[in-house]
Scaffold this motif. Structure first.
Motif, PDB file in Angstrom:
ATOM      1  N   LYS A   1       0.792  -0.610   0.321  1.00 55.54           N
ATOM      2  CA  LYS A   1       0.563   0.037  -0.028  1.00 55.54           C
ATOM      3  C   LYS A   1       0.535   1.472  -0.094  1.00 55.54           C
ATOM      4  N   GLY A   2       0.653   2.087  -0.730  1.00 48.31           N
ATOM      5  CA  GLY A   2       2.156   3.789  -0.895  1.00 48.31           C
ATOM      6  C   GLY A   2       2.865   3.464  -1.392  1.00 48.31           C
ATOM      7  N   SER A   3       3.126   1.762  -2.331  1.00 48.98           N
ATOM      8  CA  SER A   3       4.812   1.712  -2.329  1.00 48.98           C
ATOM      9  C   SER A   3       4.815   2.291  -3.685  1.00 48.98           C
ATOM     10  N   GLY A   4       6.298   3.188  -3.574  1.00 48.08           N
ATOM     11  CA  GLY A   4       6.108   3.656  -5.593  1.00 48.08           C
ATOM     12  C   GLY A   4       5.231   5.124  -5.836  1.00 48.08           C
ATOM     13  N   GLN A   5       5.185   5.216  -4.745  1.00 48.16           N
ATOM     14  CA  GLN A   5       3.934   6.147  -5.238  1.00 48.16           C
ATOM     15  C   GLN A   5       4.435   8.039  -4.868  1.00 48.16           C
ATOM     16  N   ASN A   6       5.884   7.916  -4.355  1.00 53.25           N
ATOM     17  CA  ASN A   6       6.923   8.772  -3.820  1.00 53.25           C
ATOM     18  C   ASN A   6       8.549   8.434  -4.277  1.00 53.25           C
ATOM     19  N   VAL A   7       9.078   9.714  -4.277  1.00 49.52           N
ATOM     20  CA  VAL A   7      10.178   9.289  -4.413  1.00 49.52           C
ATOM     21  C   VAL A   7      11.674   9.059  -3.275  1.00 49.52           C
ATOM     22  N   GLY A   8      11.883   8.292  -3.385  1.00 48.92           N
ATOM     23  CA  GLY A   8      12.726   7.958  -2.164  1.00 48.92           C
ATOM     24  C   GLY A   8      13.257   6.049  -2.063  1.00 48.92           C
ATOM     25  N   LEU A   9      13.702   5.356  -0.551  1.00 48.36           N
ATOM     26  CA  LEU A   9      13.786   4.143  -0.933  1.00 48.36           C
ATOM     27  C   LEU A   9      12.496   3.405   0.036  1.00 48.36           C
ATOM     28  N   GLN A  10      12.167   2.192  -0.219  1.00 53.41           N
ATOM     29  CA  GLN A  10      11.386   1.967   1.003  1.00 53.41           C
ATOM     30  C   GLN A  10      12.303   0.064   0.792  1.00 53.41           C
ATOM     31  N   ILE A  11      11.870  -0.250   2.333  1.00 54.49           N
ATOM     32  CA  ILE A  11      12.996  -1.534   2.174  1.00 54.49           C
ATOM     33  C   ILE A  11      11.533  -1.933   2.696  1.00 54.49           C
ATOM     34  N   TRP A  12      11.267  -3.621   2.722  1.00 52.82           N
ATOM     35  CA  TRP A  12      11.077  -4.356   3.755  1.00 52.82           C
ATOM     36  C   TRP A  12      11.824  -5.782   4.017  1.00 52.82           C
TER      37      TRP A  12
END
Length: 369
Positions: free
Chosen positions: A40-51
């Protein structure tokens, strides 16, 4: 296979990871991707996300832990960015495999990577990263990379200081990036070019080699400050210069090295190789097209899949008119191919025709069409 190396250290590379593409093609549906709460909400804004993969589930990693990787775990990393003067969001999607990660963990990471790719409408460029063999792109996301033993379940954050097992951390690098690596507390690990932290729980020593640099020292100081904060004042610290060690310091070391040190992959001759992967004729074949240093893009046939092996990284290019069978097994082809080489752990990038990437794929081809 005679070409395989490090089998005891990276058992997963001999596994059925090469088959995950065909399985996920059947299983991953858009609706199942949209039902995964982690996306949910992943890849919608510039930046890094980690799971991180925890018991088959995808769990958001706290931002304060970005850059910390446990050898026993597998992770998914999404970098969202915009190119200059463009409003379009683009993505590089990596799954990272720890050298002690279980088949269940890395298999789930691979599966979920494909699922996230589906959720983002097949827009991301996919990458496979292996502990201590990461791509330059991946390393560039972090000011420092920290490799810790075990899995997150064995982390030290909530363990009482008196229950800690002594550990040794090496700080190596420069301002651009300092790499932190946990290793056995063996005295032979110390070298004069780096900084080391000896963490005994109640007391934390910072050992400065005679040839270490200021960036390594600074990173170690910051690391100790965070440790002491996490332990709520129950730990003290001491700085030790090489040659000034006392008996108490040395008493925390052993003479036993329990680490499986990772040697570099076998030295290659630097020759790049381009292979065609095709199922024309009814069976899947991998055919060497050319060896050299630079290739012409006209060699990339839109009806097939191609593997470019630079010996430092592998690119798998998928033509837009490739068969469904060829398209769905991209990462699997690259993985299976690497099993036959002397460098099975190098980074892998899968590029669909028409995609752009912050990687270096295009630099290996001449501008001529």
């Amino acid at each position: 296979m005679s070409g395989l190396r490090k089998a005891k250290k990276y058992d997963w590379k001999d596994s059925n990871l090469a088959m995950f593409g065909s399985d996920t093609e059947k299983q991953v549906k858009k609706e199942s991707a949209e039902s995964e709460p982690a996306w949910k909400g992943s890849g919608q804004n510039v930046g890094l996300q980690i799971w991180r993969i925890e018991k088959f589930k995808v769990v958001h990693l706290p931002k304060e832990d970005y850059g910390n990787f446990y050898s026993g775990d597998s992770y998914i990393v999404l970098n969202t960015y915009k190119e200059k003067d463009s409003k379009e969001l683009k993505h590089d999607l990596h799954f990272w495999i720890g050298k002690e990660s279980t088949q269940d963990e890395y298999g789930t990471a691979a599966y979920k990577t494909v699922e996230l790719d589906t959720f983002l409408n097949d827009a991301p460029v996919q990458h496979r990263e292996v502990e201590r063999h990461e791509s330059t792109m991946f390393k560039g996301y972090f000011k420092s990379l920290t490799y810790l033993k075990g899995g997150i379940a064995s982390g030290f954050r909530h363990v009482k200081p008196e229950e800690y097992k002594t550990r040794l951390l090496q700080f190596k690098g420069s301002k651009r990036q300092v790499q932190v690596t946990e290793m056995s507390p063996c005295r032979t690990k110390l070298n004069s070019n780096d900084v080391f932290i000896l963490d005994t729980g109640r007391k934390v020593y910072q050992w400065n080699g005679n040839g270490c640099n200021k960036d390594e020292k600074l990173k170690a100081v910051q690391y100790i400050q965070q440790l002491k904060s996490d332990r709520h004042g129950k730990a003290t610290s001491e700085s030790v210069e090489q040659g000034d060690e006392d008996e108490d310091f040395w008493n925390h070391f052993t003479d036993v090295d329990d680490d499986d040190d990772d040697d570099d992959d076998a030295t290659d001759d630097g020759t790049k190789r381009l292979y065609r992967v095709t199922d024309e004729g009814g069976s899947m074949k991998t055919i060497l097209e050319k060896e050299g240093q630079i290739f012409n893009k006209s060699m990339l046939d839109v009806k097939d899949v191609f593997i470019l092996d630079t010996s430092k990284e592998v690119f798998l290019w998928v033509g837009r008119r490739a068969s469904n069978n060829e398209k769905k097994n991209g990462m699997g082809y690259a993985h299976k191919y690497l099993q036959t080489t002397t460098h099975p752990l190098i980074p892998v990038t899968v590029i669909k025709e028409g995609q752009t990437s912050q990687g270096t794929f295009n630099s290996h081809f001449s501008a001529a069409a």
